[in-house]
Enzyme design. Structure first.
Site, PDB file in Angstrom:
ATOM      1  N   SER A   8      -4.567   6.873  -3.595  1.00 42.75           N
ATOM      2  CA  SER A   8      -3.379   7.502  -4.166  1.00 42.75           C
ATOM      3  C   SER A   8      -3.218   7.139  -5.630  1.00 42.75           C
ATOM      4  O   SER A   8      -3.608   6.045  -6.061  1.00 42.75           O
ATOM      5  CB  SER A   8      -2.144   7.035  -3.391  1.00 42.75           C
ATOM      6  OG  SER A   8      -0.952   7.400  -4.048  1.00 42.75           O
TER       7      SER A   8
ATOM      8  N   TYR B 226       3.352   0.808  -0.203  1.00 41.68           N
ATOM      9  CA  TYR B 226       2.425   1.925   0.017  1.00 41.68           C
ATOM     10  C   TYR B 226       1.258   1.841  -0.962  1.00 41.68           C
ATOM     11  O   TYR B 226       0.089   1.921  -0.579  1.00 41.68           O
ATOM     12  CB  TYR B 226       3.162   3.256  -0.145  1.00 41.68           C
ATOM     13  CG  TYR B 226       2.247   4.462  -0.155  1.00 41.68           C
ATOM     14  CD1 TYR B 226       1.609   4.876   1.012  1.00 41.68           C
ATOM     15  CD2 TYR B 226       2.016   5.175  -1.327  1.00 41.68           C
ATOM     16  CE1 TYR B 226       0.755   5.981   1.005  1.00 41.68           C
ATOM     17  CE2 TYR B 226       1.183   6.269  -1.341  1.00 41.68           C
ATOM     18  CZ  TYR B 226       0.563   6.671  -0.171  1.00 41.68           C
ATOM     19  OH  TYR B 226      -0.291   7.757  -0.192  1.00 41.68           O
TER      20      TYR B 226
END
Length: 342
Positions: free
Chosen positions: A134, A159
């Protein structure tokens, strides 16, 4: 090995998810067999996952197994049953803000789940493991565009930390067991069948129902919005480009996105940041309705700007995401109105 002229058996994890659905669809269109897995959790509206899955299951080359990545025994049984040529790991607990209130969901899916995939690839060798990372790994970085040669040791969410951990875990397995791995840093993916926790989906819901939208940091944020078809086309083109590793690799002069191990990292982004206010304006135009805006301060764990350097992608596979925000949002709005019968 050429992915374009042969039929391969590909495992897609998170196949009922947003990107997983589009990835599976592209592979099926190209004539490959897809074994898809998903735990079908209720992080968001399960009807979306069921809708995606119902389309995929119409293709005889698609086989679905409901399972969770953290279930090591089930993953091992799956790899025993099928001799996969490629693995595309897109299953993960998504969402930056959700990781603040539900951290253990990220440990289970993004860490335990990923080690189960790595172990399975170790014991059942595949040609190439590609996995989702990501743009959030760039965390508090200020220098833009974000390059895979930049340091990513300052995440601002759990995350992001789990995605950086995935890259480190993959590198260790690439070195130890010579597994070719490619990490894909996605930049704000959007499009039809998207996730309803994403801003463009939330905005569309609110605008059409006459409710105000929350515009964080007073709209002064930029995102490198990347249309989902561009994402999966990039992954497909990278499948046949399994990293080989460079035994002479030297961190003082060689790219940090490569290694002495068969390991590689790519950004996949549009290389064209759009300010949030502009994004909302285009969405208003496509919906034919103005938004009521509730301007707010910056949220915890958000970043001001994302901007992908995709020079490696252009150099290695002659590909660069290019769908404009106008075209992409237009396609999303058309899908949304059709799906929700508006």
């Amino acid at each position: 090995m050429d992915t374009y002229n042969k039929r391969f058996k590909v495992l897609v994890t998170g196949a009922a998810g947003f990107i997983g659905y589009h990835m599976s669809s592209l592979l099926l269109d190209k004539g490959h067999q897809v074994i898809g897995i998903d735990n079908m959790n209720d992080y968001y509206d399960i009807a979306l996952k069921e809708g995606r899955l119902s389309i995929l299951e119409k293709n005889y080359s698609f086989i679905f197994h409901k399972m969770d990545l953290k279930d090591k025994e089930a993953i091992d049984d799956l790899f025993n049953k099928y001799e996969f040529d490629y693995v595309i790991n897109l299953a993960a607990q998504a969402g930056v803000r959700y990781s603040i209130t539900n951290p253990y969901a990220y440990v289970d899916s993004n860490l335990i789940g990923f080690i189960n995939i790595l172990e399975a690839c170790r014991n059942h060798p595949v040609k190439h493991l590609l996995y989702a990372s990501s743009s959030s790994v760039y965390g508090g970085n200020k220098v833009a565009p974000f390059s895979t040669n930049h340091n990513v040791d300052h995440p601002v969410s759990l995350y992001a930390a789990t995605k950086k951990a995935n890259e480190l875990m993959a590198h260790a397995y690439s070195d130890l067991y010579k597994i070719s791995t490619t990490g894909l840093r996605f930049f704000t993916v959007y499009g039809p069948w998207g996730r309803p926790d994403m801003a463009y989906f939330l905005f569309t819901d609110a605008i059409l129902s006459g409710k105000p939208i929350n515009v964080f940091n007073n709209g002064k944020m930029e995102r490198d919005f990347t249309y989902v078809d561009d994402i999966v086309e990039g992954i497909y083109k990278l499948m046949s480009l399994a990293p080989k590793g460079n035994p002479d690799w030297d961190e003082t002069k060689d790219a940090l996105s490569s290694s002495f191990a068969p390991y590689k990292i790519y950004n996949i982004g549009n290389n064209h940041p759009v300010q949030l206010e502009k994004f909302i304006s285009v969405l208003e135009d496509k919906l034919g309705k103005k938004a009521k805006k509730n301007y707010m301060e910056m949220q915890q764990s958000d970043v001001l700007k994302t901007y992908a350097d995709v020079s490696d992608l252009e150099k290695d596979i002659d590909f660069k995401p290019s769908t404009s925000i106008e075209e992409g949002l237009g396609k999303f709005v058309d899908w949304y109105k059709d799906f929700y019968k508006i």
